[in-house]
Motif scaffolding. Structure first.
Motif, PDB file in Angstrom:
ATOM      1  N   ASP A 243      -9.752  15.430  -1.820  1.00 42.98           N
ATOM      2  CA  ASP A 243      -9.797  14.187  -2.586  1.00 42.98           C
ATOM      3  C   ASP A 243     -10.474  14.412  -3.927  1.00 42.98           C
ATOM      4  O   ASP A 243     -11.402  15.205  -4.045  1.00 42.98           O
ATOM      5  CB  ASP A 243     -10.560  13.111  -1.825  1.00 42.98           C
TER       6      ASP A 243
ATOM      7  N   GLN B 288       0.859  -1.183   0.000  1.00 42.83           N
ATOM      8  CA  GLN B 288       0.000   0.000   0.000  1.00 42.83           C
ATOM      9  C   GLN B 288       0.896   1.233   0.000  1.00 42.83           C
ATOM     10  O   GLN B 288       1.786   1.363   0.829  1.00 42.83           O
ATOM     11  CB  GLN B 288      -0.884   0.029   1.244  1.00 42.83           C
ATOM     12  N   ILE B 289       0.639   2.103  -0.953  1.00 42.78           N
ATOM     13  CA  ILE B 289       1.395   3.351  -1.047  1.00 42.78           C
ATOM     14  C   ILE B 289       0.416   4.499  -0.883  1.00 42.78           C
ATOM     15  O   ILE B 289      -0.584   4.576  -1.599  1.00 42.78           O
ATOM     16  CB  ILE B 289       2.128   3.468  -2.399  1.00 42.78           C
ATOM     17  N   THR B 290       0.687   5.374   0.057  1.00 37.80           N
ATOM     18  CA  THR B 290      -0.171   6.530   0.308  1.00 37.80           C
ATOM     19  C   THR B 290       0.627   7.789   0.014  1.00 37.80           C
ATOM     20  O   THR B 290       1.707   7.980   0.560  1.00 37.80           O
ATOM     21  CB  THR B 290      -0.642   6.546   1.782  1.00 37.80           C
ATOM     22  N   PHE B 291       0.093   8.614  -0.860  1.00 42.98           N
ATOM     23  CA  PHE B 291       0.726   9.886  -1.183  1.00 42.98           C
ATOM     24  C   PHE B 291       0.008  10.982  -0.403  1.00 42.98           C
ATOM     25  O   PHE B 291      -1.192  11.175  -0.551  1.00 42.98           O
ATOM     26  CB  PHE B 291       0.661  10.172  -2.687  1.00 42.98           C
ATOM     27  N   VAL B 292       0.742  11.676   0.421  1.00 41.37           N
ATOM     28  CA  VAL B 292       0.174  12.735   1.244  1.00 41.37           C
ATOM     29  C   VAL B 292       0.178  14.025   0.431  1.00 41.37           C
ATOM     30  O   VAL B 292       1.176  14.368  -0.195  1.00 41.37           O
ATOM     31  CB  VAL B 292       0.991  12.910   2.533  1.00 41.37           C
ATOM     32  N   HIS B 293      -0.949  14.721   0.450  1.00 44.46           N
ATOM     33  CA  HIS B 293      -1.051  15.978  -0.288  1.00 44.46           C
ATOM     34  C   HIS B 293      -1.961  16.926   0.478  1.00 44.46           C
ATOM     35  O   HIS B 293      -2.666  16.527   1.403  1.00 44.46           O
ATOM     36  CB  HIS B 293      -1.596  15.730  -1.699  1.00 44.46           C
TER      37      HIS B 293
END
Length: 60
Positions: free
Chosen positions: A50, A41-46
């Motif tokens: 959404d 699982q890869i989560t990109f924080v921004h």
């Protein structure tokens, strides 16, 4: 696992030392002939809201 760690680093993603150590087995021979099953699982924080997309209903 070594190939996974190298591939992740080649993408430009930076992993903490703790995470890199988790990817490297303590005893190299333990995982040499063992199949590992798992998920990634890869989560990109921004800082943006959404992106919501409307999904059309499918008849059926």
């Amino acid at each position: 696992m070594n190939r996974l760690a190298a591939s992740v680093q080649e993408t430009g993603l930076h992993l903490s030392q703790e995470r890199l150590e988790q990817l490297m087995p303590a005893n190299e021979s333990t995982l040499k002939h063992k199949e590992l099953v798992g998920t990634l699982q890869i989560t990109f924080v921004h800082n943006e809201p959404d992106l919501l997309r409307e999904v059309p209903a499918v008849p059926g």
